[in-house]
Scaffold this active site. Structure first.
Site, short mmCIF file in Angstrom:
data_model
loop_
_atom_site.label_atom_id
_atom_site.label_comp_id
_atom_site.label_asym_id
_atom_site.label_seq_id
_atom_site.Cartn_x
_atom_site.Cartn_y
_atom_site.Cartn_z
N ASP A 129 0.83 -1.19 0.00
CA ASP A 129 0.00 0.00 0.00
C ASP A 129 0.87 1.24 0.00
OD1 ASP A 129 -1.96 1.89 0.41
OD2 ASP A 129 -2.48 1.23 2.42
N ASP A 351 -2.82 7.53 -4.91
CA ASP A 351 -2.86 6.52 -3.87
C ASP A 351 -3.35 5.17 -4.42
OD1 ASP A 351 -2.86 5.31 -1.36
OD2 ASP A 351 -4.87 6.00 -0.89
#
Length: 473
Positions: A129, A351
């Site tokens: 992530d 993101d």
């Protein structure tokens, strides 16, 4: 921290490194958009809910503006080779690859990958992530036989007791007490040599508890040889809770932080990492990739790379960009400049861990209004999909009917995603505008659905973000 709708990675093994080779990892998308309409709608609701919580956490960071953290990371971004655990020179300009598949069989909005950790190396599957900075795995520490290890973990675990390179961080150390405070280290310290513990919390309510350690991560290079990163900070988690972890053994931290695997690996492999995300509707036999090093060494075809400034350390551990505005159909929308101002209470980040693209209200309203105009001929549907407020009967829909949306950066770069990345499938015969609204002030987020079918290069050494259209093969 972050929510974990993100990327999963599998690391393959390698030894000493020479030449211009690197690391390429397969990414597997976890969100199944192929089941029946009801299941698909429910998963979209879950994605939207998780995204909303994540973005609230990001916006809090925007308001806090962690200046001290920014200075610290900038000062310590690259360690000397003798300290970063790289042995066997020549790796600094190498690159390598891992493949990524659509995770249609796993039921969540993530991309997946495999990784090898320890000595000898053990395989774990992690969610990687760009909004997380701790790399951790389900783990057994100090097993003393079958009974003590038991079957508490129903899935794969990393057996720390079987790794000769596993070294816990003492709870009495300055690293534990001070440096790891942002990674939720705990103050308890029964005796000086006991391991430093953590209670790592994510913004979606997920959490994991364990101990910090330094460990070896092994990479497989494109020349077939092996490269090892030594003394990588990892988490050995004895427990974890949250839907985000259902199909994973843990998380790979790709955020911008002194202890991020991305920063450590980028320092070894040419100062950059990159990924390419296939269409989220792709079948699971279609791959995309995470790469450490240059993509030119791993045969990824990219059409016309564009570059813009990558703003590091402003909203740690996220990667921010300087946006000028958004146009739809060639017309710049009336969005106040402060919406994009990273020096104040606005800004934008790219993101991998957010699925939808989230815009603060002053940007969301004009974008939605401009796109809705082209959809007036389709029946609007009243569906409960959280923040996805505009859905319609897509019978007869053609992407050519929708004006093209372009994200403009301050330095002149332009990102023009395909229509299918922002007019998204919600169920058979149903499409929605794939944007969610966030409160103002706060940050806007370019999510992974909007990023699909593009190659994204995070050049940490040059503070530069590159992107270009790609089939990811």
């Amino acid at each position: 921290m972050s929510i974990l709708h993100s990327l999963l990675f599998i690391f393959f093994i390698a030894d000493s490194v020479n030449g211009h080779q690197g690391v390429k990892y397969e990414l597997i998308h976890r969100h199944d958009l192929h089941p029946g309409g009801g299941a698909l709608l429910e998963r979209l609701r879950e994605l939207a809910h998780s995204d909303a919580i994540r973005v609230r956490a990001i916006s809090r960071r925007v308001r806090l503006k962690q200046g001290a953290g920014r200075r610290q990371v900038r000062e310590n971004r690259y360690e000397p080779a003798c300290n970063n655990g790289s042995r066997g020179g020549g790796a600094e300009h190498s690159s390598g690859e891992l493949s990524i598949h659509s995770g249609a069989d796993y039921g969540a909005g993530q991309y997946l990958v495999k990784m090898r950790v320890g000595s000898p190396a053990q395989k774990v599957v992690l969610i990687a992530d760009t909004g997380s900075d701790l790399t951790w795995s389900n783990c057994r520490y100090k097993c003393r036989g079958a009974r003590s290890c038991g079957s508490r973990h129903r899935r794969r675990v990393f057996r720390a007791d079987r790794s000769s390179s596993f070294r816990t961080v003492p709870c009495s150390s300055t690293i534990c007490k001070t440096d790891l405070a942002n990674l939720f280290s705990l103050s308890r310290c029964p005796s000086p040599l006991d391991p430093c513990s953590y209670d790592y919390r994510y913004s979606d309510g997920s959490a994991t508890l364990g101990v910090f350690a330094n460990e070896t991560v092994t990479f497989s290079l494109t020349n077939g040889r092996k490269a090892r990163l030594h003394d990588v900070l990892v988490g050995c988690s004895e427990s974890a809770r949250g839907q985000s972890f259902v199909a994973a053994d843990g998380v790979m931290g790709l955020g911008y932080s002194n202890y991020s695997l991305a920063v450590k690996a980028a320092a070894r492999f040419g100062g950059k990492f990159s990924y390419c995300l296939v269409d989220h509707l792709s079948p699971k036999n279609v791959s995309s990739y995470l790469i450490f090093g240059s993509h030119k060494e791993v045969n990824i075809s990219v059409v016309r790379m564009r570059y813009t400034e990558l703003v590091l350390g402003v909203i740690n551990p996220f990667y921010a960009v300087n946006v000028k505005g958004i146009s739809v159909g060639g017309v710049m929308l009336d969005i106040p400049a402060e919406v994009w101002d990273l020096s104040s209470v606005g800004g934008a980040i790219v993101d991998s861990g957010t699925s939808l693209t989230v815009l603060t209200q002053p940007a969301y309203q004009p974008v939605m209004a401009a796109l809705r105009e082209s959809l007036q001929g389709f029946k609007r549907l009243d569906l409960d999909i959280g923040p996805l407020e505009y859905c319609f009967n897509s019978t007869g829909f053609d992407a050519a009917m929708v004006p093209r949306l372009v994200l403009h950066f301050v330095d002149g770069a332009r990102f023009e995603p395909p229509v299918k990345s922002y007019v998204i499938d919600a169920a058979p015969g149903v499409k929605c505008l794939g944007f969610a609204a966030a409160a103002w002030p706060g940050a806007s987020v370019v999510g992974n659905i909007l990023q699909q079918n593009h190659f994204w290069e995070f050049d940490i050494g040059k503070s530069r973000l590159g992107f270009g259209t790609s089939s990811c093969v």
